[in-house]
Write a protein that holds these residues in place. Structure first.
Motif, mmCIF file in Angstrom:
data_model
loop_
_atom_site.group_PDB
_atom_site.id
_atom_site.type_symbol
_atom_site.label_atom_id
_atom_site.label_comp_id
_atom_site.label_asym_id
_atom_site.label_seq_id
_atom_site.Cartn_x
_atom_site.Cartn_y
_atom_site.Cartn_z
ATOM 1 N N TYR A 1 63.219 71.563 25.069
ATOM 2 C CA TYR A 1 62.253 71.117 25.853
ATOM 3 C C TYR A 1 62.176 70.432 24.403
ATOM 4 O O TYR A 1 61.829 71.156 23.090
ATOM 5 C CB TYR A 1 61.095 71.624 26.177
ATOM 6 N N VAL A 2 61.051 69.302 24.623
ATOM 7 C CA VAL A 2 59.870 69.131 23.832
ATOM 8 C C VAL A 2 58.659 69.003 25.161
ATOM 9 O O VAL A 2 58.535 68.455 25.092
ATOM 10 C CB VAL A 2 59.957 67.450 22.677
ATOM 11 N N LEU A 3 57.758 70.400 23.901
ATOM 12 C CA LEU A 3 56.594 70.629 24.902
ATOM 13 C C LEU A 3 55.318 70.175 24.514
ATOM 14 O O LEU A 3 54.890 70.146 23.424
ATOM 15 C CB LEU A 3 56.468 72.671 24.746
ATOM 16 N N VAL A 4 54.471 69.831 25.438
ATOM 17 C CA VAL A 4 53.100 68.973 25.515
ATOM 18 C C VAL A 4 52.221 69.770 26.237
ATOM 19 O O VAL A 4 52.629 69.223 27.335
ATOM 20 C CB VAL A 4 53.162 67.786 25.851
ATOM 21 N N GLY A 5 51.205 70.149 25.061
ATOM 22 C CA GLY A 5 50.295 71.146 25.558
ATOM 23 C C GLY A 5 48.544 70.554 25.652
ATOM 24 O O GLY A 5 48.399 69.865 24.449
ATOM 25 N N MET A 6 47.666 70.704 26.499
ATOM 26 C CA MET A 6 46.833 69.938 25.896
ATOM 27 C C MET A 6 45.787 71.257 26.503
ATOM 28 O O MET A 6 45.522 72.155 27.568
ATOM 29 C CB MET A 6 46.938 69.035 27.075
ATOM 30 N N SER A 7 44.806 71.309 25.079
ATOM 31 C CA SER A 7 43.272 72.436 25.573
ATOM 32 C C SER A 7 44.077 73.516 25.866
ATOM 33 O O SER A 7 44.446 73.978 25.045
ATOM 34 C CB SER A 7 42.310 71.426 27.652
ATOM 35 N N GLY B 1 60.207 70.322 19.403
ATOM 36 C CA GLY B 1 59.856 69.795 19.417
ATOM 37 C C GLY B 1 58.187 70.054 20.204
ATOM 38 O O GLY B 1 59.078 70.664 21.438
ATOM 39 N N MET B 2 57.050 70.167 19.510
ATOM 40 C CA MET B 2 55.876 69.880 19.994
ATOM 41 C C MET B 2 55.276 68.983 19.948
ATOM 42 O O MET B 2 55.251 68.820 18.886
ATOM 43 C CB MET B 2 55.480 71.988 19.876
ATOM 44 N N VAL B 3 54.520 69.206 21.036
ATOM 45 C CA VAL B 3 53.304 67.640 21.012
ATOM 46 C C VAL B 3 51.832 68.633 21.173
ATOM 47 O O VAL B 3 51.621 68.700 22.488
ATOM 48 C CB VAL B 3 53.438 66.685 21.292
ATOM 49 N N LEU B 4 50.712 69.154 20.347
ATOM 50 C CA LEU B 4 49.535 69.908 20.819
ATOM 51 C C LEU B 4 48.278 68.826 21.158
ATOM 52 O O LEU B 4 47.992 67.780 19.781
ATOM 53 C CB LEU B 4 49.554 71.454 20.486
ATOM 54 N N VAL B 5 48.193 68.363 22.372
ATOM 55 C CA VAL B 5 46.587 67.356 22.336
ATOM 56 C C VAL B 5 45.523 68.862 22.177
ATOM 57 O O VAL B 5 44.614 69.409 23.542
ATOM 58 C CB VAL B 5 46.922 66.668 23.655
ATOM 59 N N ASP B 6 44.714 68.149 21.239
ATOM 60 C CA ASP B 6 43.080 69.176 20.962
ATOM 61 C C ASP B 6 42.846 70.245 21.988
ATOM 62 O O ASP B 6 42.658 70.816 22.859
ATOM 63 C CB ASP B 6 41.816 68.443 21.781
#
Length: 332
Positions: free
Chosen positions: A125-131, A150-155
């Motif tokens: 998975y590519v994990l995307v987390g926010m706050s 992979g990962m994307v972290l949003v603020d």
């Protein structure tokens, strides 16, 4: 005693009418707004999720505290053009049922993995987390590095956020968390939260609703007005410090995986964030980017906390970059 009995009776009557109004309005909303995705039963509980697109790796998206899959409706259709993406409602939000379990990071990732197994979404998975869900995404990667490509972290929230930001801001947030734990569920049950949301009388919520396209605002308000929303929001607020400690502990004992990682930071202060706090949060986000040798930190100078709604193209591009790197690394 009449001066005491009469107002008390009026108060009880108003509360009773408010509870009846809330129950009827919640049932009306359930009939009026149908889930746009699929609802699956797991251990007797309904879980709502939405899948778009095709291809691998699959992008798994989680929202901030109080958020639902709606937070990603400007991002998900665009990401679906180049890979498969799943958004979902955590327990107690949107069309997913309440849970009696504490809303800690450990519990949330356990439920998410169970959902992914049941709907047959295979890793990596590519994990995307926010706050707040940034804690969940990172804990997932620490526990199951073989499943995270992979990962994307949003603020996102940081486990040392309360240790390294100004004391006044920390105390304010902790008092607010304590207040929310007790007050919001009561407001939800008696219809007061619905009333405030309907008339945009909660500044933070009103600002959030304005970020949604006009066609989505009635649905967003309905979801935020549910009785279960107030209870779940309070449960998550009560568990924030526990979730932070869970990440602190595992970070001391396990390495973060060497994966493509992009960390986005808000560039403009909003809500209760001052410029000093914003700068410290950006420094903590840079620390998160350094967890992976492939980590990159980007400050979104034109947006506040809700980057996925203010500047969705930035989040879409970050996800695209991570997906492309994952695909390149998996090629023979």
């Amino acid at each position: 005693m009449l001066w005491l009995v009469v107002p008390l009776g009026v108060l009880i009557g108003v509360v009773g009418l408010g509870a009846i109004y809330q129950a009827l309005a919640t049932n009306r909303d359930r009939l009026m707004f149908l889930p746009p995705g699929k609802v699956i039963q797991i251990d007797g509980k309904n879980w709502h999720y939405q899948v778009m697109g095709e291809g691998r790796p699959t992008v798994i998206v989680d929202s901030g505290s109080g958020g639902t899959h709606l937070d990603w409706q400007l991002v998900q259709p665009e990401v679906a053009k180049f890979t498969r993406i799943l958004t979902y409602d955590r327990a107690g939000y949107g069309w997913s049922d309440l849970s009696s379990e504490p809303r800690t990071a450990e519990q949330v990732i356990s439920e998410l993995r169970q959902l992914l197994r049941e709907v047959e979404i295979e890793p990596p998975y590519v994990l995307v987390g926010m706050s707040l869900s940034g804690l969940f995404s990172r804990l997932f990667a620490y526990h199951y590095p073989e499943e995270v490509a992979g990962m994307v972290l949003v603020d996102v929230a940081h486990e040392k956020m309360y240790d390294e930001t100004p004391v006044e801001w920390v105390e304010l947030n902790k008092r607010l968390e304590g207040l929310l734990t007790y007050v919001v569920p009561i407001m939800g049950r008696i219809g007061l939260l619905r009333l405030l949301v309907t008339f945009d009388s909660v500044p933070m919520a009103a600002g959030l609703f304005q970020k949604f396209p006009p066609s989505m605002r009635p649905l967003a308000k309905a979801l935020y007005s549910q009785t279960q929303f107030g209870k779940t929001f309070a449960q998550e607020s009560a568990a924030v410090s526990i979730s932070m400690n869970q990440v602190k502990q595992i970070r001391q004992t396990k390495p973060f995986p060497d994966i493509p990682l992009i960390v986005l930071s808000a560039g403009k202060p909003d809500f209760d964030i001052t410029q000093d706090v914003l700068q410290k949060l950006q420094e903590l986000h840079a620390d998160l980017a350094n967890e992976s040798p492939q980590g990159v930190h980007i400050v979104a100078h034109e947006t506040g906390h809700a980057i996925q709604l203010d500047k969705p193209e930035l989040v879409i591009d970050a996800i695209r970059q991570v997906v492309e790197k994952v695909r390149c690394s998996s090629e023979p």
